[in-house]
Design an enzyme around this catalytic site. Structure first.
Site, PDB file in Angstrom:
ATOM      1  N   ASP A 199       0.822  -1.215   0.000  1.00 43.82           N
ATOM      2  CA  ASP A 199       0.000   0.000   0.000  1.00 43.82           C
ATOM      3  C   ASP A 199       0.857   1.267   0.000  1.00 43.82           C
ATOM      4  O   ASP A 199       1.822   1.374   0.754  1.00 43.82           O
ATOM      5  CB  ASP A 199      -0.904  -0.006   1.243  1.00 43.82           C
ATOM      6  CG  ASP A 199      -1.784   1.215   1.308  1.00 43.82           C
ATOM      7  OD1 ASP A 199      -2.752   1.271   0.531  1.00 43.82           O
ATOM      8  OD2 ASP A 199      -1.496   2.118   2.115  1.00 43.82           O
ATOM      9  N   GLU A 226       0.665  -1.147  -5.081  1.00 46.19           N
ATOM     10  CA  GLU A 226      -0.453  -0.211  -5.157  1.00 46.19           C
ATOM     11  C   GLU A 226       0.164   1.157  -5.425  1.00 46.19           C
ATOM     12  O   GLU A 226       0.530   1.882  -4.503  1.00 46.19           O
ATOM     13  CB  GLU A 226      -1.260  -0.205  -3.852  1.00 46.19           C
ATOM     14  CG  GLU A 226      -2.576   0.528  -3.976  1.00 46.19           C
ATOM     15  CD  GLU A 226      -2.594   1.931  -3.373  1.00 46.19           C
ATOM     16  OE1 GLU A 226      -3.469   2.720  -3.749  1.00 46.19           O
ATOM     17  OE2 GLU A 226      -1.726   2.252  -2.538  1.00 46.19           O
TER      18      GLU A 226
END
Ligand code: GLC
Length: 645
Positions: A282, A324
């Site tokens: 992330d 991501e």
């Protein structure tokens, strides 16, 4: 064993390994072989730190610890996946993305829903953040307080481990969010830093006054300009400014510190030993900071990823990384690897550009910009796969480059403005019902929240009780899903999209969520609705049933279509009809031509251009007639054409 001569550091580490591992360690030779294989990649990645021998030995100790405690079943998986390194690239890989509590309540609940996942042939389940976050608000779990605990309301770590074991038996991998860029300000490291512990202050970016923050701010964009403007937050306890790119309670980590790297190497392997298969890295684009830059996508990010991936390959080669990085097209490809990092960083990455272009072309009914932008994409390494998707839990930011727009005679700014107007319902005649997320008053940037179905027109059509528009909305959705399923890579099906769930405004009743309208497209799974679909009565139920049938048909077709293996590139073609998007995939078994009508009127392509004498649509298995020199397309029709044997 490997031909290239070993460097001094490599030799030293291998010697240290031999000494350390004199005691019995299972599969010692295998660990040594993998170490030797990946040391060069590891050390070249670690050059960002110029680590001392002691630090490298610490890392080696982490390897030995987690290798020694890795379960036999996971070692078997390591071997299986090493023997079939394209396991995740095959057409059978279809992913489902869901919030545990909204999908099934708890981890135990997820187990009960495995038959549902199997009915969709899911091979990869991404459960949204489930590691222990700070007390709400926590950005949907992206403010982690403890990476070694799970959310108590979902179950225990033992339940998670059990879930991964059962999923493995069913051939399903589990993906876990691993927030790299920041931790919750309540994380133990942050608490120690706040209390004045120098070691832990070095885990973060602390500034005693505004001098550096002010200089840095000049080049930093704001991710949440609306509810978290600025990139630095004053911490009263330690009397420092702390770097907080996202919310004030999400403290950015200092990845320039080798100790932070070591902590994450340890955490990844620890979680891998609980059975996690895929780590969604992330906010990876933000982890390296440099004054005078926008502190995104810097080369060191890729070096660090290469080092982390080597760590994974050495100890737990069954695992994958998914980047991501929601970044502009030119920066995106680096996350799958370019030049010296080619094929050595993340195994998969979100194809944000494809997603944005799908929505852009749906609004304009024109595929020229999408065609131009996607044709410019460099080829990716064949051992990596895109994650293709139509919607996810986040907003849609209009990542359309000014260059791409200009090159086809459009104005990038004006088009982005049009898209925001279109999807927020301000554009006259729009079918979309989305919400503006994070209006940036400086750049006029407006991102969009909303479920796929509401953005594609279903909500409005149902409100108007307009059967024709309902049908067109479903077709529109299925046509875009047909691209997501065939463009190449792993399609991510976002929970509820298989039954066309609409926007859900109930988040407004929860004060911890009300300020963040991304919750509008994170509804709970209405299982009662699912159960009733076989006997659909209302217009909405019929639309949902049609959607579910259409999605299942696409999945069935995908699984039996070898051309969709992710190692093969999609070549986007210059279509002779601007409303029709086309690409081809050249597989040893033959050519697949994808044809997608982005308009609500019938369209044609010249048969000579289509290039097949006799073709079938792989989705339906039916022959396609090329009559009078033309291929006729119904509104929003989608075809995967292959030659008839
Ligand atoms: C990622 C997540 C997003 C979150 C952000 C900060 O972009 O997808 O939901 O807000 O990271 O952690």
């Amino acid at each position: 064993m490997f031909s290239s001569p070993l460097s001094f550091s490599e030799k030293h580490l291998l010697e240290h390994f031999e000494t350390k591992i004199a005691t019995a360690v299972p599969e010692r030779d295998i660990l040594r072989a993998r170490l030797e294989r990946y040391l060069p990649e590891l050390l070249s990645g670690l050059e960002v730190y110029k680590p001392s021998q002691t630090q490298l030995e610490q890392l080696l100790d982490v390897f030995i610890t987690h290798h020694s405690t890795r379960k036999a079943s996971l070692r078997a998986l390591d071997l299986e996946r090493l023997l079939a390194p394209d396991w995740f690239e095959r057409p059978e890989t279809i992913a489902y993305v869901a919030y545990t509590e909204r999908f099934a309540g708890t981890f135990q609940g997820v187990l009960e829903k495995v038959p549902y996942l199997e009915s969709l042939k899911i091979k990869y389940l991404h459960l949204m953040p489930f590691l222990q976050p700070r007390p709400a608000p926590h950005d949907g779990g992206y403010a982690v307080q403890n990476y070694r605990e799970v959310r108590a309301d979902l179950g225990t770590m033992a339940d998670l481990e059990h879930l991964t074991a059962v999923l493995h038996e069913k051939g399903i991998s589990l993906c876990c969010d691993l927030v790299l860029n920041h931790v919750a300000m309540e994380h133990e490291w942050a608490q120690k830093a706040r209390d004045g512990n120098c070691k832990y202050q070095n885990y973060f970016h602390f500034y005693p006054n505004r001098t550096m923050p002010d200089q840095l701010e000049q080049h930093l964009p704001e991710v949440f300009p609306d509810f978290a403007p600025g990139n630095f937050t004053w911490d009263e306890t330690s009397k420092n400014w702390v770097w907080t790119t996202f919310n004030t309670w999400q403290w950015d980590l200092n990845w320039g510190n080798f100790d932070v790297f070591l902590e994450f190497a340890d955490t990844i392997l620890w979680l891998a030993n609980k059975g996690i298969d895929i780590f969604r890295l992330d906010a990876i684009a933000f982890i390296w900071k440099k004054l005078g830059t926008n502190c995104q996508n810097l080369p060191e990010v890729h070096q660090i990823t290469q080092a982390l991936r080597s760590v994974a390959r050495i100890v737990a080669p069954a695992i994958l990384f998914k980047a991501e990085a929601i970044v502009p097209p030119n920066d995106l490809i680096h996350y799958l690897g370019c030049k010296e990092h080619f094929g050595k960083v993340s195994d998969t990455a979100y194809h944000n550009s494809l997603m944005v272009q799908l929505w852009s072309s749906l609004a304009s009914r024109d595929t020229r910009l999408m065609t131009h932008a996607l044709r410019r994409f460099p080829a990716k390494p064949s051992n990596t796969a895109w994650n293709t998707y139509l919607r996810c839990h986040d907003d849609i930011g209009w990542a359309i480059s000014d260059d791409d727009a200009r090159e086809i005679g459009m104005d990038g700014y004006a088009h982005r403005k049009f898209l925001s107007d279109y999807y927020s319902g301000r554009f006259s005649g729009t079918h979309a019902k989305g919400l503006v997320f994070q209006e940036n008053l400086k750049t006029h940037d407006r991102r969009i929240s909303g479920s796929a179905a509401s953005l594609a027109g279903l909500e409005l059509a149902l409100e108007n009780n307009d059967a024709r528009q309902v049908e067109l909305s479903v077709q529109r959705l299925l046509m875009t899903h047909a691209i997501v399923m065939s463009f190449g890579g792993i399609p991510l099906l976002y929970m509820g999209d298989e039954i066309a769930l609409l926007n859900d405004h109930s988040f407004l009743e929860n004060p911890e969520m009300a300020m963040d309208n991304r919750w509008v497209h994170r509804p709970a799974m209405p299982w009662q609705t699912v159960a009733k679909l076989e006997d659909a009565k209302t217009l909405q139920q019929k639309a949902q049933q049609q959607m579910q049938t259409g999605i299942k048909a696409l999945i069935e077709a995908r699984v039996r279509t070898p051309h969709l293996h992710a190692a093969i590139e999609s070549h986007v073609l210059e279509s002779p009809n601007q409303h029709v998007f086309t690409f081809q995939r050249l597989h040893p078994e033959g050519r697949l031509l994808g044809v997608f009508n982005f308009s609500e009127t019938a369209q044609v392509l010249p048969a000579w251009w289509v290039g097949f004498e006799h073709a079938i649509n792989q989705i339906t298995g039916k022959p396609v007639h090329l009559e009078q020199g033309l291929l006729w397309l119904e509104p929003y029709q989608y075809l995967w054409l292959v030659a008839t044997n």
